[in-house]
Design a protein around this motif. Structure first.
Motif: not given
Length: 563
Positions: A356-362
């Protein structure tokens, strides 16, 4: 001298200009930076990006279970295998067990809902993964400043976020600059992305300033405590995943444990306790130590004669933002955004947050990039929350929106209802549970609760806090102001000790808070800030909200490897 007096005496601070400043070099912050550079390369433009990381290097302060769902990573870096990402151990088997004091009952695999299945996921060290992700960011031209704390949010005259200032270095315990004093630096940006992890110091301030949590359920948290062990090869099954609920805690307290069999005869074990617990005598650290003594757990650490023959090689702790979708604040404000656990995107039903951190960062990066090339700055990146609501991550979090709230009705009800929602309804839930209380409000007076007597550690399987902190490689420059501050120095004794029996001495997993006697036999709170592993539990659970965690000098804190 106060920070304001230091600035007026030694200022002004030097400043640097960037298109985007990212606060926090974890999976969310680094993914933001990577995606920005990818977009610039694809479009033939140039976007300047800097990442501030308070640890000595990316990954130094990163701790998680961790099982990673590679879905978001595959979107960010489709060739992650070729790039050498340290996802080396696929999950091979899932076990979910309910413990009684003397036995265990494993849930048949056929009854495990999708959120409890880990096929296609990997057991990883998130600290090692973050180091690798930092290398990928630098390869793309991202500037990373390790050992620099973002200590202050800077604002434009119109109230929008201008950037951040790093903390001053070389300030003594008395608040006076020493001969090693160095003034902090200002980093200005068109947009500033905050990715500090759970209970971010600046994220907390931004949520309050812009009232980002207005109309949302109060955020709720857990404390996760973790150890890494080397065990006998005969007790090791690479890829085996075990989760347990029940003993040693009672059915009214949210919590559970995990054991993940990594590569090289290593296992990661951990215990999570919801910080909405009521009994001030409870110690999450001691519950974890006691859990290891259960016959079904102890077996992994012993030989056939029952002797401990395993070696503990790592320890750490970190708060977990567990409120889910209903506690998610508004994630944008003029000039910036919150991503990852700074906002609270963790999926507690899956026990996963790094994807989720990776996706929201993107998503935040894509919104910021489009705004920058359009010539905008310091406005709200509304495209970011809009993209989130259209994403697979929103669908995933929506399915689990009631998961933790059910546990306020006890373990049995929560197990049945979560099973019904996830297994029978497949996450298509026609109702929504709400909460209206913050975690720190749940503590009851000590006199109303049963005192918990914990066994003494044996130094082989169970340990004390100080020996545990030692192997977390935690260190702070001793001659600096304590980064664990009190709004009112009288409150710990007059209220916390008198009414709640001093819960800070138990909920802290690092032995930071200690009640000691003065010469006149009166009590005082001693704060051993040197021990702090930056878990943020005190900032969350203090019943009077009198403790405020602020940033220490850059580079201080734990130095995790393999965690």
């Amino acid at each position: 001298m106060s920070p304001e007096e230091i600035l007026s005496t030694y200022g002004p601070r030097e400043s640097m200009e960037y298109d985007v400043v990212v606060v926090g070099g974890g999976p969310g912050g680094l993914s933001t930076a990577i995606r920005l550079k990818q977009l610039a390369a694809e479009k033939g433009t140039d976007v300047s990006v800097v990442v501030l990381e308070k640890g000595g290097e990316p990954g130094a302060h990163i701790l998680s279970g961790a099982i990673m769902d590679p879905k978001a990573l595959s979107e960010l870096l489709p060739n992650w295998k070729e790039l050498g990402a340290p996802l080396n151990q696929p999950v091979t088997d899932d076990a979910w067990s309910f413990l009684s004091e003397t036995g265990a009952t494993r849930t048949p695999g056929i009854f495990l809902p999708e959120c409890a299945q880990n096929h296609g996921n990997y057991i990883i060290s998130l600290s090692n993964f973050t180091r690798w992700l930092g290398q990928q960011a630098e390869n793309l031209g991202v500037e990373i400043f390790p050992g620099f704390t973002a200590a202050e949010v800077l604002y434009n005259d119109d109230g929008s976020v201008k950037g951040v200032a790093t903390g001053n270095m070389g300030v003594g315990k008395d608040g006076e600059p020493t001969e090693n004093f160095q003034l902090g630096m200002e980093l200005h940006a068109k947009y500033t992305v905050f990715a500090e992890g759970s209970r971010g110091h600046l994220g907390k301030q931004l949520i309050a300033k812009y009232k980002l949590d207005e109309g949302r359920d109060p955020q709720t948290y857990g404390i996760g405590i973790k150890e890494v062990w080397e065990i006998d090869p005969s007790r090791h099954t690479p890829g085996f995943v075990m989760h347990t609920a029940g003993w040693p805690m009672n059915n009214d307290t949210y919590g559970g444990a995990f054991m993940y069999h990594m590569e090289d005869n290593k296992i990661a074990i951990g215990y999570v306790v919801g910080l909405d617990y009521a009994n001030p005598w409870l110690s999450p650290f001691e519950e974890f130590q006691r859990w290891k003594t259960h016959n079904n757990i102890k077996w992994y650490f012993t030989n056939d004669q029952g002797e401990v023959n395993a070696k503990r090689i790592g320890y750490g702790a970190r708060a977990i933002t567990a409120g889910g979708l209903m506690s998610l604040p508004k994630t944008v404000f003029p000039g910036g955004a919150l991503v990852g656990c700074d906002a609270g995107y963790l999926n507690v039903s899956r026990i996963k947050g790094s994807h989720a951190a990776i996706k929201t960062g993107m998503l935040a990066a894509e919104a910021a990039y489009d705004a920058i090339v359009a010539g905008r700055q310091h406005d709200e990146l509304s495209a970011y929350p809009e993209a989130f609501e259209a994403s697979w991550l929103y669908t995933e979090l929506n399915k689990s929106r009631n998961f933790k709230t059910w546990f306020k009705k006890g373990l049995t009800v929560a197990t049945l209802m979560n099973g019904f929602e996830q297994f029978v309804l497949r996450g298509h839930i026609p109702w929504t549970l709400r909460r209206d209380k913050a975690d720190h409000t749940y503590l009851k007076p000590a006199a109303e609760c049963e005192k918990i007597e914990y066994p003494k550690p044996d130094g082989k399987l169970t340990f004390d806090r100080l020996s545990s902190v030692f192997i977390s490689n935690t260190n702070h420059e001793e001659n600096q102001p304590a980064h664990l501050t009190l709004k009112d120095a009288s409150v710990p004794v007059s209220i916390n000790l008198a009414k709640y029996a001093g819960p800070e001495s138990r909920y802290c997993p690092a032995g930071v808070y200690e009640f000691v006697k003065n010469e006149d036999n009166s009590d005082r709170l001693q704060i051993n800030a040197q021990n702090c592993v930056h878990c943020k539990t005190c900032d969350i659970k203090d019943p009077t909200q009198n403790i405020v965690w602020v940033t220490p000098e850059g580079g201080g804190g734990p130095n995790y490897t393999g965690m």
